[in-house]
Design a protein around this motif. Sequence first.
Motif, PDB file in Angstrom:
ATOM      1  N   PRO A 190       0.961  -1.126   0.032  1.00  0.00           N
ATOM      2  CA  PRO A 190      -0.058   0.059  -0.070  1.00  0.00           C
ATOM      3  C   PRO A 190       0.829   1.306  -0.134  1.00  0.00           C
ATOM      4  O   PRO A 190       0.480   2.291  -0.828  1.00  0.00           O
ATOM      5  N   SER A 191       1.801   1.223   0.864  1.00  0.00           N
ATOM      6  CA  SER A 191       2.797   2.464   0.865  1.00  0.00           C
ATOM      7  C   SER A 191       3.385   2.715  -0.568  1.00  0.00           C
ATOM      8  O   SER A 191       3.633   3.928  -0.832  1.00  0.00           O
ATOM      9  N   GLY A 192       3.998   1.686  -0.974  1.00  0.00           N
ATOM     10  CA  GLY A 192       4.604   1.803  -2.147  1.00  0.00           C
ATOM     11  C   GLY A 192       3.868   2.407  -3.259  1.00  0.00           C
ATOM     12  O   GLY A 192       4.054   3.146  -4.165  1.00  0.00           O
ATOM     13  N   ALA A 193       2.582   1.660  -3.586  1.00  0.00           N
ATOM     14  CA  ALA A 193       1.491   1.901  -4.639  1.00  0.00           C
ATOM     15  C   ALA A 193       1.092   3.554  -4.345  1.00  0.00           C
ATOM     16  O   ALA A 193       0.758   4.061  -5.498  1.00  0.00           O
ATOM     17  N   VAL A 194       0.876   4.034  -3.353  1.00  0.00           N
ATOM     18  CA  VAL A 194       0.460   5.420  -3.208  1.00  0.00           C
ATOM     19  C   VAL A 194       1.380   6.135  -3.393  1.00  0.00           C
ATOM     20  O   VAL A 194       1.345   6.960  -4.147  1.00  0.00           O
ATOM     21  N   ALA A 195       2.589   6.091  -2.874  1.00  0.00           N
ATOM     22  CA  ALA A 195       3.842   6.791  -3.198  1.00  0.00           C
ATOM     23  C   ALA A 195       4.143   6.781  -4.679  1.00  0.00           C
ATOM     24  O   ALA A 195       4.305   8.086  -5.165  1.00  0.00           O
ATOM     25  N   PHE A 222      -6.312   9.109   1.816  1.00  0.00           N
ATOM     26  CA  PHE A 222      -4.911   8.829   1.215  1.00  0.00           C
ATOM     27  C   PHE A 222      -5.032   8.184  -0.079  1.00  0.00           C
ATOM     28  O   PHE A 222      -4.467   8.478  -1.172  1.00  0.00           O
ATOM     29  N   LEU A 223      -6.043   7.177  -0.069  1.00  0.00           N
ATOM     30  CA  LEU A 223      -6.163   6.420  -1.490  1.00  0.00           C
ATOM     31  C   LEU A 223      -6.953   7.368  -2.519  1.00  0.00           C
ATOM     32  O   LEU A 223      -6.709   7.553  -3.797  1.00  0.00           O
ATOM     33  N   ALA A 224      -7.729   8.260  -1.851  1.00  0.00           N
ATOM     34  CA  ALA A 224      -8.278   9.321  -2.807  1.00  0.00           C
ATOM     35  C   ALA A 224      -7.446  10.200  -3.438  1.00  0.00           C
ATOM     36  O   ALA A 224      -7.306  10.773  -4.747  1.00  0.00           O
ATOM     37  N   GLU A 225      -6.676  10.923  -2.628  1.00  0.00           N
ATOM     38  CA  GLU A 225      -5.409  11.598  -2.988  1.00  0.00           C
ATOM     39  C   GLU A 225      -4.678  10.924  -3.902  1.00  0.00           C
ATOM     40  O   GLU A 225      -3.946  11.848  -4.856  1.00  0.00           O
ATOM     41  N   ALA A 226      -4.083   9.803  -3.959  1.00  0.00           N
ATOM     42  CA  ALA A 226      -3.455   8.938  -4.936  1.00  0.00           C
ATOM     43  C   ALA A 226      -4.187   8.493  -6.282  1.00  0.00           C
ATOM     44  O   ALA A 226      -3.657   7.975  -7.154  1.00  0.00           O
ATOM     45  N   GLY A 227      -5.416   8.911  -6.085  1.00  0.00           N
ATOM     46  CA  GLY A 227      -6.482   7.982  -7.351  1.00  0.00           C
ATOM     47  C   GLY A 227      -6.571   6.872  -7.261  1.00  0.00           C
ATOM     48  O   GLY A 227      -6.792   6.205  -8.419  1.00  0.00           O
ATOM     49  N   LEU A 228      -6.695   6.254  -6.173  1.00  0.00           N
ATOM     50  CA  LEU A 228      -6.737   4.742  -5.911  1.00  0.00           C
ATOM     51  C   LEU A 228      -8.128   4.303  -5.368  1.00  0.00           C
ATOM     52  O   LEU A 228      -8.449   3.295  -5.381  1.00  0.00           O
ATOM     53  N   GLU A 229      -8.921   5.447  -4.783  1.00  0.00           N
ATOM     54  CA  GLU A 229     -10.087   4.943  -3.806  1.00  0.00           C
ATOM     55  C   GLU A 229     -11.076   4.390  -4.957  1.00  0.00           C
ATOM     56  O   GLU A 229     -11.829   3.299  -4.597  1.00  0.00           O
ATOM     57  N   GLN A 230     -11.251   4.900  -6.172  1.00  0.00           N
ATOM     58  CA  GLN A 230     -12.281   4.361  -7.092  1.00  0.00           C
ATOM     59  C   GLN A 230     -12.259   3.036  -7.380  1.00  0.00           C
ATOM     60  O   GLN A 230     -12.990   2.264  -7.423  1.00  0.00           O
ATOM     61  N   GLN A 233     -14.338  -2.489  -6.951  1.00  0.00           N
ATOM     62  CA  GLN A 233     -14.141  -3.979  -6.883  1.00  0.00           C
ATOM     63  C   GLN A 233     -14.353  -4.558  -5.597  1.00  0.00           C
ATOM     64  O   GLN A 233     -14.218  -5.471  -5.468  1.00  0.00           O
ATOM     65  N   ALA A 234     -14.794  -3.693  -4.473  1.00  0.00           N
ATOM     66  CA  ALA A 234     -15.071  -4.288  -3.260  1.00  0.00           C
ATOM     67  C   ALA A 234     -16.074  -5.251  -3.278  1.00  0.00           C
ATOM     68  O   ALA A 234     -15.821  -6.521  -2.435  1.00  0.00           O
ATOM     69  N   GLN A 235     -17.153  -5.195  -3.865  1.00  0.00           N
ATOM     70  CA  GLN A 235     -18.161  -6.346  -3.689  1.00  0.00           C
ATOM     71  C   GLN A 235     -17.373  -7.641  -4.261  1.00  0.00           C
ATOM     72  O   GLN A 235     -17.454  -8.641  -3.686  1.00  0.00           O
ATOM     73  N   SER A 236     -16.802  -7.763  -5.435  1.00  0.00           N
ATOM     74  CA  SER A 236     -16.125  -8.853  -5.924  1.00  0.00           C
ATOM     75  C   SER A 236     -15.256  -9.222  -5.538  1.00  0.00           C
ATOM     76  O   SER A 236     -15.037 -10.751  -5.374  1.00  0.00           O
ATOM     77  N   ASP A 253      -1.965  -2.524  -9.252  1.00  0.00           N
ATOM     78  CA  ASP A 253      -2.452  -2.200 -10.650  1.00  0.00           C
ATOM     79  C   ASP A 253      -2.784  -0.898 -10.883  1.00  0.00           C
ATOM     80  O   ASP A 253      -2.730  -0.333 -12.071  1.00  0.00           O
ATOM     81  N   GLY A 254      -3.354  -0.178  -9.842  1.00  0.00           N
ATOM     82  CA  GLY A 254      -3.928   1.272 -10.303  1.00  0.00           C
ATOM     83  C   GLY A 254      -2.610   2.143 -10.278  1.00  0.00           C
ATOM     84  O   GLY A 254      -2.749   2.807 -11.169  1.00  0.00           O
ATOM     85  N   ALA A 255      -1.531   1.696  -9.571  1.00  0.00           N
ATOM     86  CA  ALA A 255      -0.478   2.833  -9.796  1.00  0.00           C
ATOM     87  C   ALA A 255       0.269   2.460 -11.041  1.00  0.00           C
ATOM     88  O   ALA A 255       0.828   3.327 -11.576  1.00  0.00           O
ATOM     89  N   MET A 256       0.309   1.067 -11.558  1.00  0.00           N
ATOM     90  CA  MET A 256       0.841   0.813 -12.987  1.00  0.00           C
ATOM     91  C   MET A 256      -0.170   1.508 -14.062  1.00  0.00           C
ATOM     92  O   MET A 256       0.342   2.148 -14.916  1.00  0.00           O
TER      93      MET A 256
END
Length: 413
Positions: free
Chosen positions: A17-22, A57-65, A70-73, A120-123
Amino acid sequence: MNNQVQQADVVIIGAGPSGAVAASLLVKKGWHVVVLEQQTFPRFSIGESLLPQCMSFLAEAGLEQAVQAQAQSLGFQFKNGAAFQRRGDHTTIDFTEKFSDGPGTTFQVKRADFDKCLADGAMQQGAEIRYQHSVLAFTDCEDGALLDVTDENQQRYQIKGRFVLDASGFGRVLPRLLDLESASNFPVRWAFFSHFKDNISDPLFDREKILINVHPEHKDIWYWLIPFSDGTASIGVVGKPEQLNDKQPLAGLNEFIEQDSYLSELLANREAIGEARAIKGYSANVSSLYGEHFALLGNAGEFLDPVFSSGVTIALKSASLVAPLVDSYLRGEQVDFKNDYSEPLQQGVNCFRTYVSAWYDGSFQDVIFYSEKNQQVREMISAILAGYAWDLQNPFVKQSNKRLNTLVELCRD
């Protein structure tokens, strides 16, 4: 070895998580970011109950969406608070009723899928992630740092980053390579844990909250029960080595569950799935969170204890704090990592430490289970347990030891 040295603006060790967000925050600024991850994703990890502050923090990094979509699946469970049980006493804390601004809900996640979702979001945002690449050595240079790496084929190469972030979590790559590790001031504790098909039928059980359960005889032994939305749950027990002894993880966990009448009945039909695991002596610290060309994120720097699920929150906060400083550094600006990264991060960690320490000596437990709660105080405590341990407007953050000690005295009187 490939003799040609590869180049990157930022090299990040670890794709958690910290690596992906950074990585996400830095590629948004236009930098070439390479992430070196020793394992392949998805892979198992502990720390499955997020705190609401994480969502900021996830929203700030563009990863929250991506997480929401994917939460339900993926079986992620909507979470709005924490439930506590001790010798038949039950109480809850609702994270939506909190002192601090910000999200009041989050998810309980299967970390293998959650971490892959973030990576995957970071990539997708432009970060390069190299799986099965291990860092063997770190050499500081005048204009950056040189890393010796082996790839998935055991071929060695070197990559130079103008700045390096260690997000390796419990791998603690740079603390080991640079001899930065220092002893934690927390007692050594062990944890036994596994995933179960929980088969909980109690209609009063709230799957939208983590359950933190105190052992009926030993106040410093506790259990976690983290439900997921697909009918499974992460269940663990934490204690000192002499309390858990040398039991096998699954047998030891089941033995402790049976010692608590509430858990024993609640989980009477549980079925273990997957491998039971043990973590021994997990608390860790370092002598410094940064150097001239590197900084440590999350668990690579310090890990307290899993009791209030602070690990991922601290990891994401560290990424959020450090990314703009690295951006400024790469632009040739003067950066003070001590004043603007290490000390602010440590302020929140120390706040969490206050409450974790008080949990184990029983004093914070007395606050949690106190029946005549003041609503304003309750909201201030709720904010901290929701992850807002950096909100200095909260008196229980700004003067955590003093305020908590006063509260403990009032509850005990």
